[in-house]
Design an enzyme around this catalytic site. Structure first.
Site, PDB file in Angstrom:
ATOM      1  N   PRO A  42       0.835  -1.207   0.000  1.00 33.77           N
ATOM      2  CA  PRO A  42       0.000   0.000   0.000  1.00 33.77           C
ATOM      3  C   PRO A  42       0.867   1.253   0.000  1.00 33.77           C
ATOM      4  CG  PRO A  42       0.231  -0.827   2.225  1.00 33.77           C
ATOM      5  CD  PRO A  42       0.977  -1.798   1.335  1.00 33.77           C
ATOM      6  N   SER A  50       4.371   2.027   2.277  1.00 36.83           N
ATOM      7  CA  SER A  50       4.987   0.758   2.692  1.00 36.83           C
ATOM      8  C   SER A  50       6.481   0.709   2.371  1.00 36.83           C
ATOM      9  CB  SER A  50       4.261  -0.424   2.035  1.00 36.83           C
ATOM     10  OG  SER A  50       4.337  -0.343   0.632  1.00 36.83           O
ATOM     11  N   GLY A  51       6.993   1.737   1.667  1.00 38.10           N
ATOM     12  CA  GLY A  51       8.428   1.767   1.389  1.00 38.10           C
ATOM     13  C   GLY A  51       8.800   1.202   0.030  1.00 38.10           C
ATOM     14  N   ASP A  87       8.660   2.889 -11.502  1.00 36.47           N
ATOM     15  CA  ASP A  87       7.857   3.153 -10.301  1.00 36.47           C
ATOM     16  C   ASP A  87       6.418   3.492 -10.701  1.00 36.47           C
ATOM     17  OD1 ASP A  87       7.444   3.247  -7.587  1.00 36.47           O
ATOM     18  OD2 ASP A  87       8.251   5.264  -7.315  1.00 36.47           O
ATOM     19  N   GLU A  88       5.516   3.350  -9.763  1.00 39.37           N
ATOM     20  CA  GLU A  88       4.082   3.617  -9.978  1.00 39.37           C
ATOM     21  C   GLU A  88       3.557   2.806 -11.163  1.00 39.37           C
ATOM     22  OE1 GLU A  88       2.521   5.093  -7.724  1.00 39.37           O
ATOM     23  OE2 GLU A  88       4.019   6.353  -6.735  1.00 39.37           O
ATOM     24  N   CYS A 142      -4.873  -1.383   8.083  1.00 41.69           N
ATOM     25  CA  CYS A 142      -4.965  -2.852   8.069  1.00 41.69           C
ATOM     26  C   CYS A 142      -6.348  -3.270   7.557  1.00 41.69           C
ATOM     27  CB  CYS A 142      -4.718  -3.409   9.475  1.00 41.69           C
ATOM     28  SG  CYS A 142      -6.041  -2.996  10.627  1.00 41.69           S
TER      29      CYS A 142
HETATM   30  P1  ADP Z   1       5.660   3.995  -0.958  1.00 40.21           P
HETATM   31  O1  ADP Z   1       6.499   4.164  -2.200  1.00 40.21           O
HETATM   32  O2  ADP Z   1       5.283   2.564  -0.668  1.00 40.21           O
HETATM   33  O3  ADP Z   1       4.466   4.922  -0.891  1.00 40.21           O
HETATM   34  P2  ADP Z   1       7.819   5.368   0.360  1.00 40.21           P
HETATM   35  O4  ADP Z   1       9.078   4.590   0.076  1.00 40.21           O
HETATM   36  O5  ADP Z   1       7.576   6.592  -0.478  1.00 40.21           O
HETATM   37  O6  ADP Z   1       6.581   4.376   0.303  1.00 40.21           O
HETATM   38  O7  ADP Z   1       7.801   5.867   1.876  1.00 40.21           O
HETATM   39  C1  ADP Z   1       8.036   5.030   2.984  1.00 40.21           C
HETATM   40  C2  ADP Z   1       8.265   5.920   4.206  1.00 40.21           C
HETATM   41  O8  ADP Z   1       7.056   6.563   4.556  1.00 40.21           O
HETATM   42  C3  ADP Z   1       8.656   5.174   5.462  1.00 40.21           C
HETATM   43  O9  ADP Z   1      10.028   4.904   5.527  1.00 40.21           O
HETATM   44  C4  ADP Z   1       8.252   6.152   6.565  1.00 40.21           C
HETATM   45  O10 ADP Z   1       9.286   7.093   6.776  1.00 40.21           O
HETATM   46  C5  ADP Z   1       7.106   6.929   5.939  1.00 40.21           C
HETATM   47  N1  ADP Z   1       5.748   6.643   6.485  1.00 40.21           N
HETATM   48  C6  ADP Z   1       4.772   7.565   6.618  1.00 40.21           C
HETATM   49  N2  ADP Z   1       3.624   6.994   7.063  1.00 40.21           N
HETATM   50  C7  ADP Z   1       3.860   5.678   7.217  1.00 40.21           C
HETATM   51  C8  ADP Z   1       3.058   4.544   7.625  1.00 40.21           C
HETATM   52  N3  ADP Z   1       1.767   4.667   7.954  1.00 40.21           N
HETATM   53  N4  ADP Z   1       3.651   3.332   7.651  1.00 40.21           N
HETATM   54  C9  ADP Z   1       4.957   3.202   7.337  1.00 40.21           C
HETATM   55  N5  ADP Z   1       5.746   4.220   6.932  1.00 40.21           N
HETATM   56  C10 ADP Z   1       5.224   5.450   6.862  1.00 40.21           C
END
Ligand code: ADP
Length: 191
Positions: free
Chosen positions: A16, A19-20, A88-89, A183
């Site tokens: 989601p 999630s990093g 990405d995306e 969740c």
């Molecule tokens: P994605 O590409 O999956 O959207 P990103 O890599 O851009 O994720 O960002 C991940 C970072 O977002 C985490 O390392 C953390 O610093 C931050 N973060 C903000 N909100 C949350 C959350 N609810 N759960 C986990 N990380 C979060």
């Protein structure tokens, strides 16, 4: 990462929002650059959340990327000496991205794609499920649920602070829209 016979493959990173995924994509691409491999990065032009030209994670990490809107555009930038292709995306592309990723892997490239596996309704998102099926490696990441702190696998869409309805249009003019990780228990999609 792979065996002695040099051939290409596909890696998929899903989860989601928050999630990093971007962080993980950037980490893998940086390591490839450290290994002196030729890396090229694409992202769908619909995603311009921080910078029009870079893949940027929510914690500010970034890597230069080329904005494209069609999967076939990738061919305009790929030269034979490219080793690693990052995208990405990936959920915003149409199904042609599956053929392009497959073709690049067949030509010996390491292809790393990142994107949402589910939309805000909790349903499979665009070409991601097909990419997961044809990939050699799939990593499903979790975020943290903003309600209870459990691992979160879904993206909650909020419109003016309230859960978006199943039927709400994707583009809502004039509404304050936001997203957060949730969740299964706390993911709400009113009918
Ligand atoms: P994605 O590409 O999956 O959207 P990103 O890599 O851009 O994720 O960002 C991940 C970072 O977002 C985490 O390392 C953390 O610093 C931050 N973060 C903000 N909100 C949350 C959350 N609810 N759960 C986990 N990380 C979060």
């Amino acid at each position: 990462m792979y065996g002695p016979n040099h051939h290409g493959w596909i890696e998929v990173v899903v989860g989601p929002m928050y999630s990093g995924k971007s962080e993980e994509l950037i980490r893998r691409l940086r390591r490839a650059q450290i290994a002196k491999q030729k890396v090229i990065v694409f992202k769908h032009s619909i995603d311009d959340r921080y910078s029009a030209k870079d893949v940027v994670s929510h914690n500010g990490n970034k890597i230069k990327a080329i904005n494209i809107s069609n999967a076939e555009d990738i061919y305009n930038y790929i030269q034979e000496d490219v080793d690693v292709v990052g995208i990405d995306e990936v959920q915003f592309f149409d199904d042609n991205i599956v053929d392009v990723a497959t073709d690049l892997a067949n030509r010996g490239k390491r292809v790393i794609v990142a994107g949402l596996d589910m939309d805000f309704r909790g349903e499979p998102f665009g070409p991601t499920p097909k990419l997961m099926a044809v990939a050699e490696f799939v990593d499903k990441l979790s975020a943290i649920c903003m309600i209870c702190g459990s691992p979160a696998h879904r993206t909650q869409r909020l419109i003016n602070g309230k859960p978006a309805k199943y039927s709400d249009p994707i583009v809502l003019v004039g509404a304050a829209e936001s997203y957060e990780a949730r969740c299964r228990l706390h993911h709400e999609v009113p009918k």
